[in-house]
Design a protein around this motif. Sequence first.
Motif, PDB file in Angstrom:
ATOM      1  N   LEU A   1      -6.590   5.364  19.640  1.00  0.00           N
ATOM      2  CA  LEU A   1      -5.549   4.878  18.723  1.00  0.00           C
ATOM      3  C   LEU A   1      -4.416   5.899  18.659  1.00  0.00           C
ATOM      4  N   PRO A   2      -3.214   5.575  19.149  1.00  0.00           N
ATOM      5  CA  PRO A   2      -2.087   6.515  19.038  1.00  0.00           C
ATOM      6  C   PRO A   2      -1.760   6.803  17.567  1.00  0.00           C
ATOM      7  N   LEU A   3      -1.426   8.050  17.279  1.00  0.00           N
ATOM      8  CA  LEU A   3      -1.122   8.466  15.910  1.00  0.00           C
ATOM      9  C   LEU A   3       0.349   8.854  15.786  1.00  0.00           C
ATOM     10  N   VAL A   4       0.951   8.429  14.682  1.00  0.00           N
ATOM     11  CA  VAL A   4       2.329   8.807  14.346  1.00  0.00           C
ATOM     12  C   VAL A   4       2.276   9.665  13.096  1.00  0.00           C
ATOM     13  N   ASP A   5       2.783  10.891  13.171  1.00  0.00           N
ATOM     14  CA  ASP A   5       2.880  11.732  11.992  1.00  0.00           C
ATOM     15  C   ASP A   5       4.111  11.296  11.209  1.00  0.00           C
ATOM     16  N   LEU A   6       3.898  10.675  10.037  1.00  0.00           N
ATOM     17  CA  LEU A   6       5.012  10.105   9.292  1.00  0.00           C
ATOM     18  C   LEU A   6       6.009  11.165   8.845  1.00  0.00           C
ATOM     19  N   ALA A   7       5.526  12.340   8.490  1.00  0.00           N
ATOM     20  CA  ALA A   7       6.457  13.382   8.049  1.00  0.00           C
ATOM     21  C   ALA A   7       7.457  13.709   9.157  1.00  0.00           C
ATOM     22  N   THR A   8       6.961  13.851  10.386  1.00  0.00           N
ATOM     23  CA  THR A   8       7.847  14.136  11.518  1.00  0.00           C
ATOM     24  C   THR A   8       8.754  12.951  11.812  1.00  0.00           C
ATOM     25  N   ARG A   9       8.186  11.754  11.787  1.00  0.00           N
ATOM     26  CA  ARG A   9       8.959  10.553  12.122  1.00  0.00           C
ATOM     27  C   ARG A   9      10.072  10.293  11.119  1.00  0.00           C
ATOM     28  N   LEU A  10       9.829  10.631   9.843  1.00  0.00           N
ATOM     29  CA  LEU A  10      10.816  10.395   8.798  1.00  0.00           C
ATOM     30  C   LEU A  10      11.755  11.572   8.601  1.00  0.00           C
ATOM     31  N   GLY A  11      11.565  12.643   9.383  1.00  0.00           N
ATOM     32  CA  GLY A  11      12.443  13.804   9.278  1.00  0.00           C
ATOM     33  C   GLY A  11      12.188  14.643   8.050  1.00  0.00           C
ATOM     34  N   LEU A  12      10.920  14.696   7.597  1.00  0.00           N
ATOM     35  CA  LEU A  12      10.566  15.455   6.405  1.00  0.00           C
ATOM     36  C   LEU A  12       9.768  16.692   6.796  1.00  0.00           C
ATOM     37  N   ALA A  13       9.827  17.703   5.923  1.00  0.00           N
ATOM     38  CA  ALA A  13       9.007  18.892   6.137  1.00  0.00           C
ATOM     39  C   ALA A  13       7.555  18.549   5.840  1.00  0.00           C
TER      40      ALA A  13
ATOM     41  N   LEU B   1       0.853  -1.186   0.000  1.00  0.00           N
ATOM     42  CA  LEU B   1       0.000   0.000   0.000  1.00  0.00           C
ATOM     43  C   LEU B   1       0.889   1.236   0.000  1.00  0.00           C
ATOM     44  N   ALA B   2       0.692   2.108  -0.975  1.00  0.00           N
ATOM     45  CA  ALA B   2       1.514   3.319  -1.091  1.00  0.00           C
ATOM     46  C   ALA B   2       1.021   4.390  -0.125  1.00  0.00           C
ATOM     47  N   LEU B   3       1.965   5.138   0.438  1.00  0.00           N
ATOM     48  CA  LEU B   3       1.663   6.291   1.285  1.00  0.00           C
ATOM     49  C   LEU B   3       2.473   7.475   0.784  1.00  0.00           C
ATOM     50  N   THR B   4       1.818   8.594   0.583  1.00  0.00           N
ATOM     51  CA  THR B   4       2.496   9.811   0.140  1.00  0.00           C
ATOM     52  C   THR B   4       2.720  10.711   1.344  1.00  0.00           C
ATOM     53  N   VAL B   5       3.988  11.060   1.582  1.00  0.00           N
ATOM     54  CA  VAL B   5       4.368  11.882   2.728  1.00  0.00           C
ATOM     55  C   VAL B   5       5.302  12.978   2.227  1.00  0.00           C
ATOM     56  N   ALA B   6       4.889  14.239   2.371  1.00  0.00           N
ATOM     57  CA  ALA B   6       5.709  15.377   1.951  1.00  0.00           C
ATOM     58  C   ALA B   6       6.179  15.222   0.505  1.00  0.00           C
ATOM     59  N   GLY B   7       5.299  14.735  -0.357  1.00  0.00           N
ATOM     60  CA  GLY B   7       5.617  14.592  -1.767  1.00  0.00           C
ATOM     61  C   GLY B   7       6.418  13.359  -2.120  1.00  0.00           C
ATOM     62  N   GLN B   8       6.783  12.531  -1.154  1.00  0.00           N
ATOM     63  CA  GLN B   8       7.547  11.314  -1.406  1.00  0.00           C
ATOM     64  C   GLN B   8       6.665  10.096  -1.168  1.00  0.00           C
ATOM     65  N   THR B   9       6.942   9.036  -1.918  1.00  0.00           N
ATOM     66  CA  THR B   9       6.148   7.822  -1.830  1.00  0.00           C
ATOM     67  C   THR B   9       6.867   6.771  -0.994  1.00  0.00           C
TER      68      THR B   9
END
Length: 444
Positions: free
Chosen positions: A199-211, A152-160
């Motif tokens: 349900l705890p939430l993880v912001d992927l942009a923050t977790r991956l070090g992306l803007a 399953l694809a996820l788009t985060v800060a313009g990256q897949t």
Amino acid sequence: MAEAGRERVLVVALADDGPRVALPAERVRALAPIPALTRVPGAPAFLAGLAERRGMALPVLDLARLLAPATVRNRPSPALQGRMVVAEANGPVGLLVAGIVGLEAEPGGVAILDLPALVADLLPRRPGGAADVEASRSHAEPQPASPDAAFLALTVAGQTYALPLGAVEAVTRRPKAVAPASGAGSFFPVAMPWRGQALPLVDLATRLGLAGGAGTRVAVLRGVGLVADRVGPVLRVRPEAIDPVPRALRRAGPAADLAAGFLRRDDGTLVCLLSPQAFAGAAEPARAAPVAAGTAPIVVVDLAGRAYGLPAGAVCRVERAPEALVRVPRAPGDLAGMLAVRGGALPVLDLRRRLGLPPGGTRGRLVVVEAGGVRAGLLVDGTARLVRPEAGAIRPAPRGVADELAEGFGAALTRVADLPDGPLPLIDPAALLDRAALPGRPVA
């Protein structure tokens, strides 16, 4: 650094008007523009990322950040301008430089890089090579069990990015209001209601070090929700196109184990495969609701104001509905036309026509499904979400519902899934395509 020899060298600039170094010409394999790079979560700054080259993932180093970080302190990472030198150093490696000075017989006082030694310190390899790859594969998750693995694809800060489809319980929207997640750990600052629990939430942009951040879609894993800008489509990849992250590219740190591997797509792009265990494993055990054995994810589609389900394992991709199709003379009523694809044509069925519904409404999405060796596109009004019914929730459709649905779908719709928001009729793609008058076997 090695002492200058008599061999020809390629002199490169690390930064504009900055220091220069020389590379042994015998180790240079190619000069190329800077390609699209896929970042490795948790990797050091000098590892610009991985690039797809001739069917393999090529590690790319930013030489300026490695050898002269002070010269690029204010420069975005990785370099957006310059050149890439493909060199041989116990295996191919890409080197980002600001510019190529020239091929010289003597380095002219410029230090010559000992590439094998430099790369060995950064990307060490075992002498056996293959054994290290196999050991890395054992760390990568998951190992595909079928000829075509689904992600399953996820788009985060313009990256897949991608997750194994089987690890995703559901896809839903992030509510506008979220509550603090008390006692859930530093990675879970907020939580949302989910099936009677927080349900705890993880912001992927923050977790991956992306803007970025503040995504609107949530992919639910075991006990945790990953917030992304967009979720979907389903990606299907051949097992040989799934590469692990070499152990040498892993570095200690909070994001070191987020990447489980990389998917090489047919268009030459690389997609970073995220490890579900790296996220769900950090959730509190009490919050990790078990996934019922035997359940499979379902893609929910909208059609004429009603929701239907398709098994996610049969969904090849979801995309915008095409603006025009090639009409087929004397085609059956539910065949909307043919869509030109690479290597052939894809038959497209209009599910509204199959159900005998009026043509009103906008066909917003095209869902490409495959079953029984046949592939076809289904025009629907929209795709809503991904759900995973609990064990025992799928049952035969009640007689009245089955009679109502049979007029349009026939044997293709005889089951329903009991979900918290009501029963969901399930479409059997194999039966649907078997009953459809498709012109030949499509190629996609």
